[in-house]
Design a protein around this motif. Structure first.
Motif, mmCIF file in Angstrom:
data_model
loop_
_atom_site.group_PDB
_atom_site.id
_atom_site.type_symbol
_atom_site.label_atom_id
_atom_site.label_comp_id
_atom_site.label_asym_id
_atom_site.label_seq_id
_atom_site.Cartn_x
_atom_site.Cartn_y
_atom_site.Cartn_z
ATOM 1 N N ARG A 48 -2.969 104.494 -24.798
ATOM 2 C CA ARG A 48 -1.836 104.243 -25.585
ATOM 3 C C ARG A 48 -1.423 102.904 -25.112
ATOM 4 N NH1 ARG A 48 1.152 110.136 -24.827
ATOM 5 N NH2 ARG A 48 2.611 108.649 -26.152
ATOM 6 N N SER A 49 0.011 102.906 -24.928
ATOM 7 C CA SER A 49 0.622 101.562 -24.780
ATOM 8 C C SER A 49 0.682 101.128 -23.193
ATOM 9 C CB SER A 49 1.996 101.850 -25.142
ATOM 10 O OG SER A 49 2.803 102.687 -24.643
ATOM 11 N N ALA A 50 0.377 101.941 -22.298
ATOM 12 C CA ALA A 50 0.550 101.709 -21.039
ATOM 13 C C ALA A 50 -0.709 100.885 -20.369
ATOM 14 C CB ALA A 50 0.780 102.832 -19.933
ATOM 15 N N THR A 51 -1.775 101.309 -20.832
ATOM 16 C CA THR A 51 -2.989 100.502 -20.287
ATOM 17 C C THR A 51 -3.235 99.323 -21.121
ATOM 18 O OG1 THR A 51 -3.964 102.542 -19.534
ATOM 19 C CG2 THR A 51 -5.701 100.646 -20.093
ATOM 20 N N LYS A 52 -3.597 98.130 -20.421
ATOM 21 C CA LYS A 52 -3.897 96.997 -21.173
ATOM 22 C C LYS A 52 -5.371 96.522 -20.977
ATOM 23 C CE LYS A 52 0.529 96.358 -21.721
ATOM 24 N NZ LYS A 52 1.074 97.549 -21.178
ATOM 25 N N VAL A 53 -5.987 96.420 -21.990
ATOM 26 C CA VAL A 53 -7.284 96.195 -22.102
ATOM 27 C C VAL A 53 -7.522 94.812 -22.234
ATOM 28 C CG1 VAL A 53 -9.689 96.621 -22.796
ATOM 29 C CG2 VAL A 53 -7.827 98.653 -22.917
ATOM 30 N N ARG A 54 -7.760 93.972 -21.611
ATOM 31 C CA ARG A 54 -7.723 92.325 -21.626
ATOM 32 C C ARG A 54 -9.224 91.930 -21.385
ATOM 33 N NH1 ARG A 54 -3.533 92.498 -24.733
ATOM 34 N NH2 ARG A 54 -1.561 92.645 -23.521
ATOM 35 N N LYS A 55 -9.504 90.490 -21.570
ATOM 36 C CA LYS A 55 -10.695 89.996 -21.535
ATOM 37 C C LYS A 55 -11.597 90.368 -20.087
ATOM 38 C CE LYS A 55 -13.176 85.773 -21.849
ATOM 39 N NZ LYS A 55 -13.820 85.689 -20.381
ATOM 40 N N GLU A 56 -10.668 90.287 -19.145
ATOM 41 C CA GLU A 56 -11.397 90.540 -17.742
ATOM 42 C C GLU A 56 -11.927 92.029 -17.768
ATOM 43 O OE1 GLU A 56 -8.162 89.630 -17.945
ATOM 44 O OE2 GLU A 56 -8.361 87.541 -17.647
ATOM 45 N N ILE A 57 -11.474 92.878 -18.291
ATOM 46 C CA ILE A 57 -11.942 94.355 -18.273
ATOM 47 C C ILE A 57 -12.951 94.510 -19.141
ATOM 48 C CG2 ILE A 57 -11.231 96.858 -18.733
ATOM 49 C CD1 ILE A 57 -8.316 96.086 -18.025
ATOM 50 N N ILE A 58 -12.977 93.912 -20.200
ATOM 51 C CA ILE A 58 -14.003 93.924 -21.310
ATOM 52 C C ILE A 58 -15.275 93.244 -20.773
ATOM 53 C CG2 ILE A 58 -14.850 93.051 -23.610
ATOM 54 C CD1 ILE A 58 -11.851 93.116 -24.568
ATOM 55 N N ASP A 59 -14.865 92.032 -20.020
ATOM 56 C CA ASP A 59 -16.324 91.472 -19.431
ATOM 57 C C ASP A 59 -16.878 92.286 -18.376
ATOM 58 O OD1 ASP A 59 -15.962 89.271 -20.754
ATOM 59 O OD2 ASP A 59 -14.737 88.065 -19.299
ATOM 60 N N GLU A 60 -16.248 93.047 -17.531
ATOM 61 C CA GLU A 60 -16.584 93.907 -16.654
ATOM 62 C C GLU A 60 -17.198 94.961 -17.203
ATOM 63 O OE1 GLU A 60 -16.923 93.656 -13.241
ATOM 64 O OE2 GLU A 60 -16.180 91.721 -13.587
ATOM 65 N N ALA A 61 -16.954 95.382 -18.313
ATOM 66 C CA ALA A 61 -17.472 96.742 -19.014
ATOM 67 C C ALA A 61 -18.759 96.284 -19.781
ATOM 68 C CB ALA A 61 -16.693 97.099 -20.039
ATOM 69 N N GLY A 76 0.203 100.093 -32.658
ATOM 70 C CA GLY A 76 -0.057 98.672 -32.054
ATOM 71 C C GLY A 76 -1.125 98.356 -31.398
ATOM 72 N N LEU A 77 -1.748 97.401 -31.510
ATOM 73 C CA LEU A 77 -3.064 96.967 -30.800
ATOM 74 C C LEU A 77 -2.851 95.599 -29.988
ATOM 75 C CD1 LEU A 77 -5.716 97.410 -33.882
ATOM 76 C CD2 LEU A 77 -5.385 98.863 -31.803
ATOM 77 N N ASP A 78 -1.495 95.617 -29.685
ATOM 78 C CA ASP A 78 -1.058 94.204 -28.782
ATOM 79 C C ASP A 78 -1.365 94.309 -27.445
ATOM 80 O OD1 ASP A 78 0.818 95.949 -29.051
ATOM 81 O OD2 ASP A 78 2.315 94.545 -28.762
ATOM 82 N N ASN A 79 -1.903 95.488 -26.925
ATOM 83 C CA ASN A 79 -2.280 95.715 -25.657
ATOM 84 C C ASN A 79 -3.755 95.533 -25.449
ATOM 85 O OD1 ASN A 79 -2.286 98.095 -27.299
ATOM 86 N ND2 ASN A 79 -2.599 99.481 -25.169
ATOM 87 N N ILE A 80 -4.484 95.307 -26.510
ATOM 88 C CA ILE A 80 -5.877 95.209 -26.462
ATOM 89 C C ILE A 80 -6.295 93.713 -26.967
ATOM 90 C CG2 ILE A 80 -8.031 96.217 -27.163
ATOM 91 C CD1 ILE A 80 -6.692 98.690 -27.506
ATOM 92 N N ASP A 81 -7.286 93.116 -26.330
ATOM 93 C CA ASP A 81 -7.749 91.905 -26.758
ATOM 94 C C ASP A 81 -8.945 92.547 -27.992
ATOM 95 O OD1 ASP A 81 -6.093 90.417 -25.346
ATOM 96 O OD2 ASP A 81 -7.713 90.097 -23.857
ATOM 97 N N VAL A 82 -8.222 92.748 -29.042
ATOM 98 C CA VAL A 82 -9.332 93.305 -30.222
ATOM 99 C C VAL A 82 -10.501 91.969 -30.725
ATOM 100 C CG1 VAL A 82 -9.155 94.171 -32.534
ATOM 101 C CG2 VAL A 82 -7.271 94.786 -31.050
ATOM 102 N N SER A 83 -9.973 90.998 -30.962
ATOM 103 C CA SER A 83 -11.014 90.018 -31.455
ATOM 104 C C SER A 83 -12.278 89.789 -30.391
ATOM 105 C CB SER A 83 -10.301 88.874 -31.642
ATOM 106 O OG SER A 83 -9.502 89.005 -32.820
ATOM 107 N N TYR A 84 -11.790 89.803 -28.940
ATOM 108 C CA TYR A 84 -12.690 89.504 -28.050
ATOM 109 C C TYR A 84 -13.554 90.676 -28.000
ATOM 110 C CZ TYR A 84 -14.804 88.091 -23.760
ATOM 111 O OH TYR A 84 -15.821 87.635 -22.896
ATOM 112 N N ALA A 85 -13.100 91.875 -27.981
ATOM 113 C CA ALA A 85 -13.686 93.094 -27.801
ATOM 114 C C ALA A 85 -14.901 93.224 -28.744
ATOM 115 C CB ALA A 85 -12.778 94.270 -27.790
ATOM 116 N N GLU A 86 -14.531 93.098 -30.015
ATOM 117 C CA GLU A 86 -15.341 93.161 -31.064
ATOM 118 C C GLU A 86 -16.377 92.075 -31.042
ATOM 119 O OE1 GLU A 86 -13.282 94.090 -34.686
ATOM 120 O OE2 GLU A 86 -13.210 95.980 -34.173
ATOM 121 N N SER A 87 -16.166 90.816 -30.515
ATOM 122 C CA SER A 87 -17.122 89.745 -30.427
ATOM 123 C C SER A 87 -18.293 90.206 -29.347
ATOM 124 C CB SER A 87 -16.499 88.613 -30.160
ATOM 125 O OG SER A 87 -16.138 88.421 -28.561
#
Length: 302
Positions: A48-61, A76-87
């Motif tokens: 939801r809004s509390a968890t931030k999914v940024r590049k560092e987390i995506i890279d580890e995943a 809202g999707l501003d707590n997720i790096d959407v473009s980077y995740a989809e890339s």
């Protein structure tokens, strides 16, 4: 079977449905450093809004390649790096239909609270004060509501405001809504000058710059009310406080903040501000709808 991580809570019925489908569901919040490690182990992450999914987390995943889908339970999707995740081959989805009515009702609730001093009267009565003569309010009927953003939530609020006898005007980057001729499309400047109440329903700018700042406040009529149940970044809080203290704004209803939990006590404690802790989608009904949308997304993907 897939492994699903639910970090910020989800409707229990939806969790049971996912388990009945044979999936493993773990409900636990992780701080960012720990989430970096845990993200490797799951196929789906629901936040939801509390968890931030940024590049560092995506890279580890990506090191295991397990994570295929991130779902934001809400709009809202501003707590997720959407473009980077989809890339990186990770799909990102949200549940935009589920919470529209709930957020619109909260915005309207803030309007009532400010117009009739409901919030501050609750405070002063509990302090033993009887401020009856100080709380001469206004009626919403006959007033002009200006909506900045005319998506699902804006339209829901428009319907409710119209039923109360308000005139509704709106502005939107997509231009006039041809399917809503009963509401008037205007420029942002005209909306600022003509509205008695202004409610924001926009996702916010990518660079986090405010939609409403000192310049916009200066264009508003004296005694206007501002409602923000959208994103904290869309309103300059320093300019908001200045407008409240100068009397330009009669009041403000705020559910969202640039940093959450907010530490802006000058705003929270202001006598002409109605505040809530980002609870726009926090109704039983909205959470059930969000859960149902999440289940549908997972069925579609897997």
């Amino acid at each position: 079977m897939i492994k699903i991580l639910v970090t910020d809570g989800m409707d229990k019925g939806a969790v049971c449905t996912l388990k009945d489908m044979g999936h493993e569901v773990i409900e636990q919040f992780f701080e960012p450093e720990e989430l970096k490690e845990q993200a490797k182990n799951f196929n789906v992450m629901i936040v939801r809004s509390a968890t931030k999914v940024r590049k560092e987390i995506i890279d580890e995943a990506r090191k295991t390649g397990n994570l295929k889908l991130i779902i934001r339970g809400g709009v809202g999707l501003d707590n997720i790096d959407v473009s980077y995740a989809e890339s990186q081959g990770i799909k990102v989805r949200n549940t935009p239909k589920a919470s529209s009515s709930a957020v619109a009702e909260l915005a309207l609730g803030h309007m009532f609270s400010l117009a009739r001093f409901i919030g501050i009267a609750n405070v002063t009565m509990r302090e033993g004060k009887w401020n009856k003569k100080q709380y001469k309010g206004i009626e919403l009927s006959g007033k002009t509501l200006g909506l900045i953003g005319f998506g699902r939530i804006g339209r829901e609020l428009a319907k409710k405001a119209k039923a109360l006898g308000m005139k509704v005007i709106y502005t939107d980057i997509l231009g006039p809504a041809k399917d809503c001729p009963e509401y008037s499309f205007v420029s942002l400047d005209k909306l600022l000058t003509d509205s008695d109440f202004i409610s924001l329903h926009v996702p916010g700018n990518k660079d986090k710059s405010p939609v409403i700042g000192k310049s916009e406040f200066s264009k508003m009529k004296d005694g206007v009310y501002l409602i923000n149940c959208a994103r904290g970044s869309v309103v300059d809080e320093a300019a908001l406080l200045e407008a409240l203290n100068s009397g330009k704004l009669a009041g403000a209803g705020i559910d969202v903040y640039p940093e959450e939990p907010t530490e802006n006590l000058k705003l929270v404690n202001h006598e002409r501000v109605s505040v809530t802790p980002h609870i726009g989608a926090a109704t039983k009904e909205a959470q059930k709808r969000i859960g149902a949308e999440v289940v549908s997304i997972i069925k579609e993907k897997f």
